[in-house]
Design a protein around this motif. Structure first.
Motif, PDB file in Angstrom:
ATOM      1  N   ALA A  70       0.829  -1.205   0.000  1.00 42.18           N
ATOM      2  CA  ALA A  70       0.000   0.000   0.000  1.00 42.18           C
ATOM      3  C   ALA A  70       0.865   1.258   0.000  1.00 42.18           C
ATOM      4  CB  ALA A  70      -0.928   0.000   1.214  1.00 42.18           C
ATOM      5  N   HIS A  71       1.948   1.240   0.783  1.00 42.13           N
ATOM      6  CA  HIS A  71       2.818   2.402   0.851  1.00 42.13           C
ATOM      7  C   HIS A  71       3.610   2.586  -0.434  1.00 42.13           C
ATOM      8  CE1 HIS A  71       2.766   2.588   5.530  1.00 42.13           C
ATOM      9  NE2 HIS A  71       1.751   3.243   4.966  1.00 42.13           N
ATOM     10  N   ALA A  72       3.787   1.539  -1.202  1.00 39.06           N
ATOM     11  CA  ALA A  72       4.424   1.684  -2.510  1.00 39.06           C
ATOM     12  C   ALA A  72       3.534   2.486  -3.452  1.00 39.06           C
ATOM     13  CB  ALA A  72       4.726   0.320  -3.117  1.00 39.06           C
ATOM     14  N   ARG A  73       2.217   2.420  -3.219  1.00 38.30           N
ATOM     15  CA  ARG A  73       1.256   3.153  -4.060  1.00 38.30           C
ATOM     16  C   ARG A  73       0.891   4.504  -3.467  1.00 38.30           C
ATOM     17  NH1 ARG A  73       1.012  -2.046  -4.720  1.00 38.30           N
ATOM     18  NH2 ARG A  73       0.245  -3.037  -6.645  1.00 38.30           N
ATOM     19  N   GLN A  74       0.726   4.563  -2.155  1.00 38.81           N
ATOM     20  CA  GLN A  74       0.385   5.813  -1.468  1.00 38.81           C
ATOM     21  C   GLN A  74       1.266   5.935  -0.226  1.00 38.81           C
ATOM     22  OE1 GLN A  74      -3.842   6.534  -0.874  1.00 38.81           O
ATOM     23  NE2 GLN A  74      -4.384   5.466  -2.784  1.00 38.81           N
ATOM     24  N   PRO A  75       2.463   6.519  -0.374  1.00 32.25           N
ATOM     25  CA  PRO A  75       3.475   6.506   0.695  1.00 32.25           C
ATOM     26  C   PRO A  75       3.019   7.087   2.032  1.00 32.25           C
ATOM     27  CG  PRO A  75       4.432   7.234  -1.387  1.00 32.25           C
ATOM     28  CD  PRO A  75       2.952   7.169  -1.595  1.00 32.25           C
ATOM     29  N   GLY A  98       6.064   0.308   9.397  1.00 32.80           N
ATOM     30  CA  GLY A  98       5.422   1.452   8.748  1.00 32.80           C
ATOM     31  C   GLY A  98       3.964   1.649   9.071  1.00 32.80           C
ATOM     32  N   ALA A  99       3.341   0.739   9.842  1.00 33.01           N
ATOM     33  CA  ALA A  99       1.944   0.935  10.227  1.00 33.01           C
ATOM     34  C   ALA A  99       1.845   2.101  11.201  1.00 33.01           C
ATOM     35  CB  ALA A  99       1.378  -0.333  10.850  1.00 33.01           C
ATOM     36  N   PHE A 100       0.713   2.805  11.194  1.00 34.13           N
ATOM     37  CA  PHE A 100       0.526   3.966  12.067  1.00 34.13           C
ATOM     38  C   PHE A 100       0.237   3.544  13.508  1.00 34.13           C
ATOM     39  CE2 PHE A 100      -2.319   7.036  14.108  1.00 34.13           C
ATOM     40  CZ  PHE A 100      -1.555   8.183  14.030  1.00 34.13           C
ATOM     41  N   ASP A 101      -0.626   2.505  13.682  1.00 37.63           N
ATOM     42  CA  ASP A 101      -1.024   2.048  15.016  1.00 37.63           C
ATOM     43  C   ASP A 101      -1.701   0.695  14.848  1.00 37.63           C
ATOM     44  OD1 ASP A 101      -1.512   1.946  17.728  1.00 37.63           O
ATOM     45  OD2 ASP A 101      -2.353   3.978  17.834  1.00 37.63           O
ATOM     46  N   PHE A 102      -2.202   0.136  15.950  1.00 39.09           N
ATOM     47  CA  PHE A 102      -2.920  -1.139  15.846  1.00 39.09           C
ATOM     48  C   PHE A 102      -4.211  -1.067  16.658  1.00 39.09           C
ATOM     49  CE2 PHE A 102      -0.163  -1.666  19.528  1.00 39.09           C
ATOM     50  CZ  PHE A 102      -1.000  -2.266  20.469  1.00 39.09           C
TER      51      PHE A 102
END
Length: 491
Positions: A70-75, A98-102
């Motif tokens: 996903a971050h490769a498409r929308q960093p 690279g995840a924001f939270d859980f």
């Protein structure tokens, strides 16, 4: 009205997915939910999302791998990893990746709402803060206006996640694109109407475009007057929000500050240079007679040394004569700048004048084995100009270009009709190029980077072009080369 924040949810448990979709929809989010990770990646490639929720344990792509993809498409997409109590350690590992939270299952509504809201807000403010800091630092560094406007365009494009950003400035009776970022199939001239509308309205405007694109424009207000506009073009899947318009106004204000500073500096510098030119002209006038006498004495001494057969004395008087001639040329240039002669305009073939000037620097071309490329459009016709004065400009530009290049470089001269009323000529070299600091001072009187330069060539060149009602611009990149462009009115 603000559009709903969009959230992408991926979980291979259809029941959990259904519950999540209902809860998020009731919170006001626009939800795209799927059990298929490949479908989620396809959606990420076609539209923007404000946040994403991925289940940690999925097959064949788990939450961590999906986050990377996903971050490769929308960093900058904030991803929240959903996990059961027993896999919190794995969720922490996902954050390191690279995840924001859980979020832990079963979900607590307030925790879900709070973490999603924080993810969206932190993403926007962290991004915008960094971009505005970059633009502010560029503005504070006393960089050239072109560099600041480029930073504004690039920062705006990233902050609004648009397809392309263009800064238009009004010059004479038309809008000229001065900086841009991003790419689009839409020609720049089709974005100009949005800029015109924003200037006329003195406020933001939104206009429809081709293929469902939307164009937003905000004026650049300098001392209460609209002097240009910041224009962004959004792809069809991006819907502008009130926050985007507010941010656009902030970046536009940065561009307006840069423009105002540049104009004030130009006004102050022009006044100082004009005063310096007048003083220098008076000094030059006082030097004329003594220099004439020195030149005469040098010739008399040379004749005496020749008669006496003193070759060393002859060489010394040659050096004195050359030094006196250099000073005399400097006096002539100073006088020309401080008290420019009245223009004697007549129909002049710009192409013929260029060919004549090229012949005068042919020895330098041959010595350095420079390749000369002439692309002189046959339909440019004539300009109403003082050929003698324009000759000074062209010779100065040719000599500068040749001196900037190493042997075997390329000198390219072009002419073309910019429009029905204007002829354009450009001189381009493959030399050392000019840095921003030097370019900002190129038209300052007596500023030079040459060991034996006078610092008068470019100020005189611009003065001549200005007096013809034209304009002279310089584009340069260190290590690549320099292009000087002249626009002259036909009449």
């Amino acid at each position: 009205m603000n559009r709903p924040r969009s959230v992408l949810v991926v979980d291979d448990d259809a029941h959990i997915l259904e519950v999540l979709e209902m809860r998020l929809t009731s919170m006001g989010f626009a939800v795209t939910a799927t059990v298929d990770a490949e479908a989620a990646l396809a959606a990420l490639g076609t539209r923007g999302f404000d946040a994403a929720l991925f289940d940690l344990r999925m097959d064949p792509i788990d939450g961590i791998a999906l986050t990377r993809a996903a971050h490769a498409r929308q960093p900058r997409l904030p991803v929240l990893i959903m996990t059961a109590h027993g896999t919190i350690e794995n969720a922490v590992e996902a954050i390191k990746e690279g995840a924001f939270d859980f979020l832990t299952k079963p979900f607590v509504t307030e925790e879900l709402r709070g973490k999603l809201a924080r993810a969206v807000a932190d993403r926007r403010w962290a991004r915008d803060r960094n971009l505005l800091r970059t633009v502010g630092e560029t503005l504070a560094s006393a960089a050239s206006m072109d560099r600041v406007l480029s930073a504004v365009a690039e920062g705006t494009m990233e902050a609004t996640e648009t397809e392309r950003t263009v800064v238009f400035l009004r010059e004479s009776d038309r809008l000229v694109p001065k900086a841009s970022a991003g790419t689009s199939s839409t020609p720049l001239d089709r974005l100009a109407p949005a800029a015109e509308a924003a200037i006329a309205r003195r406020g933001s405007v939104t206009m429809g475009g081709a293929e469902g694109r939307a164009t937003l424009a905000v004026p650049l207000m300098v001392a209460g007057t609209p002097e240009g506009a910041l224009v962004v073009e959004n792809p069809s899947h991006v819907v502008a929000t009130d926050d985007d318009l507010d941010l656009l106004r902030v970046f536009a204000s940065q561009g307006a500050v840069a423009l105002g500073n540049a104009r004030e500096l130009s006004r102050l510098r022009s006044g100082a240079l004009a005063a310096l030119g007048r003083v220098a002209s008076q000094v030059a006038h006082e030097l004329n007679n003594p220099l004439g006498g020195l030149a005469l004495y040098a010739r008399l001494l040379e004749d005496r040394f020749k008669t006496a057969g003193d070759e060393e004395g002859v060489q010394l008087t040659h050096k004195v004569g050359r030094a006196v001639k250099h000073l005399a040329d400097l006096v002539t240039d100073i006088t020309a700048y401080g008290r420019p002669p009245e223009l004697k305009r007549e129909p002049t073939s710009l192409n013929a004048l260029i060919e004549e000037c090229l012949s005068l620097v042919q020895d330098r071309v041959v010595d350095k084995e420079i390749r000369v490329v002439s692309k002189l459009a046959p339909d440019v016709g004539t300009v109403l100009a003082d050929a003698r004065e324009l000759k000074k400009v062209l010779l100065n530009l040719f000599v500068n270009a040749l001196e900037a290049m190493e042997p075997h470089g390329t000198l390219t001269i072009r002419t073309q009709r910019a429009d029905e009323r204007t002829i354009e000529a450009s001189v381009e070299d493959t030399g050392c190029g000019i840095d921003d600091e030097t370019r900002a001072r190129m038209f300052d009187l007596f500023f030079t980077t040459k060991a034996n330069g006078t610092g008068l060539g470019m100020p005189i060149a611009r003065s001549v072009v200005d007096r013809h009602g034209g304009r002279l611009d310089i584009d340069s990149e260190p290590g690549v080369g320099t292009r000087v462009r002249i626009e002259l009115p036909r009449q």
